[in-house]
Motif scaffolding. Structure first.
Motif, PDB file in Angstrom:
ATOM      1  N   THR A  47       0.840  -1.214  -0.147  1.00  0.00           N
ATOM      2  CA  THR A  47      -0.200  -0.027  -0.145  1.00  0.00           C
ATOM      3  C   THR A  47       0.970   1.238  -0.112  1.00  0.00           C
ATOM      4  O   THR A  47       0.520   2.066  -0.686  1.00  0.00           O
ATOM      5  N   THR A  79      -4.578   4.106  -1.575  1.00  0.00           N
ATOM      6  CA  THR A  79      -5.392   4.495  -0.533  1.00  0.00           C
ATOM      7  C   THR A  79      -5.733   3.361   0.411  1.00  0.00           C
ATOM      8  O   THR A  79      -6.175   3.759   1.617  1.00  0.00           O
ATOM      9  N   GLU A  80      -5.829   2.193  -0.202  1.00  0.00           N
ATOM     10  CA  GLU A  80      -6.195   0.913   0.973  1.00  0.00           C
ATOM     11  C   GLU A  80      -5.301  -0.070   0.396  1.00  0.00           C
ATOM     12  O   GLU A  80      -5.061  -0.382  -0.827  1.00  0.00           O
TER      13      GLU A  80
END
Length: 172
Positions: free
Chosen positions: A128, A134-135
């Motif tokens: 990540t 972002t996730e």
């Protein structure tokens, strides 16, 4: 360089493509999984995995493929399915003339986290961060495929140079 990472499996085969190179930050191209029902026959499942990987190769056009090496597990059935799915990926890449890198789970973990003993959460966290997502990619098979692709992106060129310099030249 664009690399397709393959985390082989019959139920879930993780696939992840990254672009990057020396001095160039890696970025995500695509990530996902090919799923097959556990109730289907092995041949049918392998065909589905093959079709899925083939479609990814067509769509993403990688320059190399990184596949996780099968390691010993207590469950022989799982080992066999993983090995078979990995072999499918290797054959598909070879038919296209793409170089294939094979990496153990420890090599991949060390490449992306600095520790060959990292757990799945640590690998997912680093994927990540490294790719600026972002996730975390889900399921874990998808994150593992991206980790394989990054491992090859960073280690593959050096390994190729070592093989070329070895007595007898490069080997396949």
């Amino acid at each position: 360089m664009r690399v397709l990472g393959v985390d082989p499996g019959l139920t879930r085969c993780g696939l992840g493509v990254v672009d990057g190179g020396l001095g160039i930050r890696a970025h995500l191209v695509e990530v996902g999984v090919v799923r097959t029902p556990a109730t289907a026959e092995v041949a049918e499942r392998l065909c589905a995995v093959s079709d899925g990987i083939d479609a990814w190769l067509d769509r993403t056009r990688p320059e190399a493929v990184a596949v996780e090496k099968v390691f010993s597990q207590a469950n022989m059935r799982t080992v066999m399915g993983t090995a078979q799915a990995g072999a499918v990926a290797i054959v598909l890449a070879a038919r296209r003339g793409l170089p294939v890198g094979l990496y153990t789970p420890s090599e991949v973990k060390a490449a992306v986290t600095g520790s060959g003993r990292a757990d799945k959460a640590q690998v997912s966290f680093m994927i990540t961060r490294l790719l600026g997502l972002t996730e975390a990619p889900r399921p874990a098979d998808a994150a593992d495929a991206l980790a394989l692709a990054l491992c090859h992106l960073w280690r593959g060129p050096a390994l190729a140079r070592f093989r070329s310099a070895a007595p007898g030249g490069p080997t396949r």
